[in-house]
Write an enzyme that holds these catalytic residues in place. Sequence first.
Site, PDB file in Angstrom:
ATOM      1  N   GLY A 187      -1.497  -7.939 -90.432  1.00  0.00           N
ATOM      2  CA  GLY A 187      -2.869  -7.744 -89.968  1.00  0.00           C
ATOM      3  C   GLY A 187      -3.806  -8.380 -90.969  1.00  0.00           C
ATOM      4  O   GLY A 187      -3.459  -9.345 -91.674  1.00  0.00           O
ATOM      5  N   GLY A 197      -4.849  -7.510 -93.889  1.00  0.00           N
ATOM      6  CA  GLY A 197      -4.355  -7.573 -95.265  1.00  0.00           C
ATOM      7  C   GLY A 197      -3.090  -8.395 -95.377  1.00  0.00           C
ATOM      8  O   GLY A 197      -2.945  -9.235 -96.273  1.00  0.00           O
ATOM      9  N   CYS A 226     -12.723   5.917 -90.688  1.00  0.00           N
ATOM     10  CA  CYS A 226     -13.261   4.613 -90.317  1.00  0.00           C
ATOM     11  C   CYS A 226     -14.527   4.887 -89.518  1.00  0.00           C
ATOM     12  O   CYS A 226     -14.460   5.107 -88.305  1.00  0.00           O
ATOM     13  CB  CYS A 226     -12.192   3.928 -89.462  1.00  0.00           C
ATOM     14  SG  CYS A 226     -12.505   2.211 -89.139  1.00  0.00           S
ATOM     15  N   CYS A 262     -19.602  -3.811 -96.705  1.00  0.00           N
ATOM     16  CA  CYS A 262     -19.423  -3.704 -95.263  1.00  0.00           C
ATOM     17  C   CYS A 262     -20.639  -4.180 -94.504  1.00  0.00           C
ATOM     18  O   CYS A 262     -21.768  -3.982 -94.943  1.00  0.00           O
ATOM     19  CB  CYS A 262     -19.103  -2.263 -94.895  1.00  0.00           C
ATOM     20  SG  CYS A 262     -18.161  -2.191 -93.389  1.00  0.00           S
TER      21      CYS A 262
HETATM   22  C1  LIG Z   1     -12.575  -1.325 -84.762  1.00  0.00           C
HETATM   23  C2  LIG Z   1     -12.528  -1.598 -86.229  1.00  0.00           C
HETATM   24  C3  LIG Z   1     -13.486  -2.435 -86.772  1.00  0.00           C
HETATM   25  C4  LIG Z   1     -13.476  -2.703 -88.145  1.00  0.00           C
HETATM   26  N1  LIG Z   1     -14.449  -3.503 -88.641  1.00  0.00           N
HETATM   27  C5  LIG Z   1     -14.437  -3.806 -89.949  1.00  0.00           C
HETATM   28  C6  LIG Z   1     -15.433  -4.677 -90.484  1.00  0.00           C
HETATM   29  O1  LIG Z   1     -16.312  -5.134 -89.770  1.00  0.00           O
HETATM   30  N2  LIG Z   1     -15.395  -4.971 -91.800  1.00  0.00           N
HETATM   31  C7  LIG Z   1     -14.432  -4.453 -92.610  1.00  0.00           C
HETATM   32  O2  LIG Z   1     -14.423  -4.746 -93.785  1.00  0.00           O
HETATM   33  N3  LIG Z   1     -13.487  -3.611 -92.142  1.00  0.00           N
HETATM   34  C8  LIG Z   1     -13.463  -3.284 -90.832  1.00  0.00           C
HETATM   35  N4  LIG Z   1     -12.494  -2.442 -90.351  1.00  0.00           N
HETATM   36  C9  LIG Z   1     -11.556  -1.809 -91.301  1.00  0.00           C
HETATM   37  C10 LIG Z   1     -10.371  -2.704 -91.741  1.00  0.00           C
HETATM   38  O3  LIG Z   1     -10.838  -3.873 -92.364  1.00  0.00           O
HETATM   39  C11 LIG Z   1      -9.485  -3.098 -90.590  1.00  0.00           C
HETATM   40  O4  LIG Z   1      -8.968  -1.933 -89.988  1.00  0.00           O
HETATM   41  C12 LIG Z   1      -8.313  -3.995 -91.001  1.00  0.00           C
HETATM   42  O5  LIG Z   1      -7.753  -4.552 -89.835  1.00  0.00           O
HETATM   43  C13 LIG Z   1      -7.258  -3.256 -91.785  1.00  0.00           C
HETATM   44  O6  LIG Z   1      -6.307  -4.183 -92.259  1.00  0.00           O
HETATM   45  P1  LIG Z   1      -4.781  -3.792 -92.523  1.00  0.00           P
HETATM   46  O7  LIG Z   1      -4.109  -5.053 -92.883  1.00  0.00           O
HETATM   47  O8  LIG Z   1      -4.694  -2.650 -93.446  1.00  0.00           O
HETATM   48  O9  LIG Z   1      -4.250  -3.251 -91.114  1.00  0.00           O
HETATM   49  P2  LIG Z   1      -4.180  -3.994 -89.726  1.00  0.00           P
HETATM   50  O10 LIG Z   1      -5.138  -5.126 -89.662  1.00  0.00           O
HETATM   51  O11 LIG Z   1      -4.284  -2.923 -88.704  1.00  0.00           O
HETATM   52  O12 LIG Z   1      -2.721  -4.632 -89.678  1.00  0.00           O
HETATM   53  C14 LIG Z   1      -1.552  -3.874 -89.611  1.00  0.00           C
HETATM   54  C15 LIG Z   1      -0.433  -4.765 -89.109  1.00  0.00           C
HETATM   55  O13 LIG Z   1       0.794  -4.059 -89.249  1.00  0.00           O
HETATM   56  C16 LIG Z   1       1.581  -4.303 -88.103  1.00  0.00           C
HETATM   57  N5  LIG Z   1       2.546  -3.224 -87.896  1.00  0.00           N
HETATM   58  C17 LIG Z   1       2.322  -1.957 -87.484  1.00  0.00           C
HETATM   59  N6  LIG Z   1       3.488  -1.315 -87.370  1.00  0.00           N
HETATM   60  C18 LIG Z   1       4.459  -2.182 -87.738  1.00  0.00           C
HETATM   61  C19 LIG Z   1       5.870  -2.109 -87.804  1.00  0.00           C
HETATM   62  N7  LIG Z   1       6.554  -1.009 -87.464  1.00  0.00           N
HETATM   63  N8  LIG Z   1       6.557  -3.205 -88.196  1.00  0.00           N
HETATM   64  C20 LIG Z   1       5.903  -4.345 -88.531  1.00  0.00           C
HETATM   65  N9  LIG Z   1       4.568  -4.462 -88.462  1.00  0.00           N
HETATM   66  C21 LIG Z   1       3.864  -3.395 -88.076  1.00  0.00           C
HETATM   67  C22 LIG Z   1       0.555  -4.392 -86.973  1.00  0.00           C
HETATM   68  O14 LIG Z   1       1.112  -5.084 -85.865  1.00  0.00           O
HETATM   69  C23 LIG Z   1      -0.577  -5.146 -87.646  1.00  0.00           C
HETATM   70  O15 LIG Z   1      -0.437  -6.533 -87.490  1.00  0.00           O
HETATM   71  C24 LIG Z   1     -12.481  -2.130 -88.986  1.00  0.00           C
HETATM   72  C25 LIG Z   1     -11.527  -1.281 -88.424  1.00  0.00           C
HETATM   73  C26 LIG Z   1     -11.545  -1.020 -87.068  1.00  0.00           C
HETATM   74  C27 LIG Z   1     -10.496  -0.098 -86.486  1.00  0.00           C
END
Ligand SMILES: Cc1cc2nc3c(=O)[nH]c(=O)nc-3n(C[C@H](O)[C@H](O)[C@H](O)COP(=O)(O)OP(=O)(O)OC[C@H]3O[C@@H](n4cnc5c(N)ncnc54)[C@H](O)[C@@H]3O)c2cc1C
Length: 430
Positions: A10, A12, A159, A353
């Site tokens: 995702g 990150g 969130c 943000c």
């Molecule tokens: C609606 C929304 C809007 C947001 N807007 C902002 C913003 O404007 N600015 C900001 O800074 N932050 C924002 N955020 C907060 C944050 O930046 C995001 O949630 C961001 O996508 C988090 O990144 P991450 O990599 O932790 O998780 P995610 O981006 O959710 O990525 C997780 C990944 O793990 C994968 N995964 C899950 N389970 C498994 C598994 N079993 N095996 C392999 N892969 C798996 C998923 O498919 C996904 O690709 C927002 C959050 C939400 C929910």
Amino acid sequence: MAHVVVLGAGLGGVIMAYEMKEKLGPDDRLSVVNLGETYSFVPSNPWVAVGWRDRDEISVDLKSAFSRHGIGFHPEGAAKLDPENNRIELNGGETLDYDYLIISTGPALAFDEIEGLGPKHFTQSICQIDHAEAAKSAFDKLVANPGPIVVGAVQGASCFGPAYEFAFILDTALRQAKIRDQVPITFVTPEPYIGHLGLDGVGDTKGLMEGAMRDRHIKWITNAKVTSVEEHTMHVEEVDEKGEVKQGYALDFNYAMMLPAFRGIDAVQGLEGLVNPRGFVVIDDYQRNPKYQNVFGIGVCVAIPPVGKTPLPVGVPKTGFMIESMVTATAENISALLKGGKPEAVATWNAVCLADFGDEGVAFVAQPQIPPRNVNWAKRGKWVHFAKVGFEKYFLHKVRSGQPDTFYENLALHLLGVKKLKEIEIRPAD
Ligand SMILES: Cc1cc2nc3c(=O)[nH]c(=O)nc-3n(C[C@H](O)[C@H](O)[C@H](O)COP(=O)(O)OP(=O)(O)OC[C@H]3O[C@@H](n4cnc5c(N)ncnc54)[C@H](O)[C@@H]3O)c2cc1C
């Protein structure tokens, strides 16, 4: 020769893969395990949910992006992690061994903790692209048949920015459709006050957000616990400072979107020492798990304690800038270990943000995240909307190409008054 695996591609995980690849030697191997072949930009989901973006505009094919960079890719996802044996069991039965693992799996969405909550029941979600598309269909029905909206976040959520964003975006979209006068909006949140955001406020987010809500005729209920949802009715209890019920509400709605509480994904749940009781990955100052020292965690999947006591549980958000700083620290620390050194890099964890309202917005910077702070800044203006569009373009370009897009980065950072992405310096008092 080491095999480094990134679990979750995702926001990150994708940049983690690119930054890690840069630091590995020619004999080292990098693989990514993700659920699905596509990346989609989660912060744009609120725009998808009102038809301002579609799936293709915010999605990137990871298979070709990773293969161009010599990164192995397993889109089947992980079924279970086995940290004792440095192994991931993939969906479908295959296994993948690693020397170093970076967990970046984001959140599992805990809709099941409240009866009637979530897209399988009676409320919409914008957490995932599929949810946002379903929310758009529900929005079209609302436009055809206007009526009250309930929007916000439930107790235990971490969130809040996107909940506010979506309330304001709905307001803008409904004004554009010229039916706002037929749609009362109520914002429901466990936060003790509007603009708390899980951070005990940043600058005057309380005043700015309350002011924006008054300007746009959005009513609110704070200290609100959602007890259950039925078709067209949300049952809510407002609690006092001691957490005791002060008033009950049965809120009628034609459309509702509530952000759920988060927990860790099933593949890591219950692994003692690796995760806390909610399944979030336990990390030290160097993003490293204290028990399994070859496992690191970044992004929403890591455990962070709340900033202070509140009557209802209110979690700390993990936003994009904060996640980028975790990524850089992790890449540096694994690189140091591979060279026989010690992990020394620490993420800045500053919260930056942009909360978009569709035609304006509020930006805030908290440095450090927990008050009292050295930088505690928030500002409302039209430029926030354009800065957010800039970030979207910048980030999607970065995912497609593996290179930072300096044009958009510079544009957005200039608008925000920030000179560097990871070492935040704020222009004085403008
Ligand atoms: C609606 C929304 C809007 C947001 N807007 C902002 C913003 O404007 N600015 C900001 O800074 N932050 C924002 N955020 C907060 C944050 O930046 C995001 O949630 C961001 O996508 C988090 O990144 P991450 O990599 O932790 O998780 P995610 O981006 O959710 O990525 C997780 C990944 O793990 C994968 N995964 C899950 N389970 C498994 C598994 N079993 N095996 C392999 N892969 C798996 C998923 O498919 C996904 O690709 C927002 C959050 C939400 C929910």
